[in-house]
Design a protein around this motif. Structure first.
Motif, short mmCIF file in Angstrom:
data_model
loop_
_atom_site.label_atom_id
_atom_site.label_comp_id
_atom_site.label_asym_id
_atom_site.label_seq_id
_atom_site.Cartn_x
_atom_site.Cartn_y
_atom_site.Cartn_z
N GLY A 171 8.67 11.46 30.90
CA GLY A 171 7.57 10.96 30.06
C GLY A 171 6.36 10.59 30.88
N ILE A 181 9.96 4.32 24.17
CA ILE A 181 10.36 5.51 23.41
C ILE A 181 11.39 6.33 24.18
CG2 ILE A 181 8.49 6.99 24.24
CD1 ILE A 181 8.31 8.08 21.38
N TRP A 182 11.25 6.38 25.49
CA TRP A 182 12.18 7.18 26.31
C TRP A 182 13.53 6.49 26.43
CZ3 TRP A 182 10.12 11.55 25.98
CH2 TRP A 182 8.73 11.70 26.04
N TYR A 186 2.85 12.48 30.27
CA TYR A 186 1.67 11.75 29.82
C TYR A 186 0.77 11.30 30.96
CZ TYR A 186 3.35 11.50 25.04
OH TYR A 186 3.75 11.81 23.79
N PRO A 191 3.05 -0.93 22.01
CA PRO A 191 2.89 0.45 22.46
C PRO A 191 2.60 0.53 23.95
CG PRO A 191 0.99 -0.26 21.19
CD PRO A 191 2.00 -1.36 21.12
N VAL A 242 4.23 3.75 25.48
CA VAL A 242 4.92 5.01 25.73
C VAL A 242 5.96 4.84 26.84
CG1 VAL A 242 4.65 7.50 25.98
CG2 VAL A 242 2.77 6.17 25.09
N GLU A 273 8.72 -0.07 20.38
CA GLU A 273 7.62 0.75 20.91
C GLU A 273 6.43 0.71 19.95
OE1 GLU A 273 5.29 2.98 23.20
OE2 GLU A 273 7.31 2.47 23.85
#
Length: 151
Positions: A76, A34-35, A80, A29, A31, A25
């Motif tokens: 997530g 990450i989950w 977000y 990047p 997001v 991640e």
């Protein structure tokens, strides 16, 4: 090979997998990983508790990981989302900030298309056929195209 490595590492294999996803991640990047990494770490924590239990098979671990990854990814995405209120609602939507302004046609509108010069930018406009030099009011914006009407 992977199965023997996972069985020799025991519950720590989930932790290593989760940390690799979290590191990925950082490199890519978005997001999202990450989950999935958090899901692997949660399954790793549960594996520390239930590793010796008879019901804690690799199939159950994988199903739990997949379910957690889906749930956390949806959470997530909702967390977000871009639908947040802001004090600058037209930021990065420059065309919409021009609605209501007047301008002079620099190029005539022919067959519904023309151009105006506002501030430091040339804008494509749509509207009724009008000669160059006509004062127009901007009524709406769609991306880089402005809709106009004669004043």
């Amino acid at each position: 090979m992977l199965q023997s490595l996972a069985s020799s590492l025991g519950p720590w294999s989930w932790w290593i997998f989760g940390l690799l996803l979290l590191a990925a991640e950082l490199l890519v990047p978005g997001v999202f990983l990450i989950w999935i990494g958090a899901s692997a770490i949660i399954v790793g924590a549960l594996s520390l508790l239930f590793w010796e239990a008879g019901f804690w098979s690799w199939q159950l671990q994988f199903v739990l990981f997949a379910a957690l990854a889906a749930v956390l990814a949806l959470f997530g995405r909702r967390f977000y989302s871009n639908n947040r209120e802001t004090d600058e609602p037209l930021l990065n939507r420059r065309g919409e900030t021009l609605v209501g302004r007047t301008a002079t046609l620099r190029e005539p509108i022919r067959e519904g298309r023309g151009r105006v010069h506002l501030d430091d930018t040339w804008w494509s406009v749509r509207g009724p056929d009008l000669p160059a030099g006509t004062q127009v009011r901007i009524t709406s914006a769609d991306g880089g195209k402005l809709s106009v009407e004669a004043v």
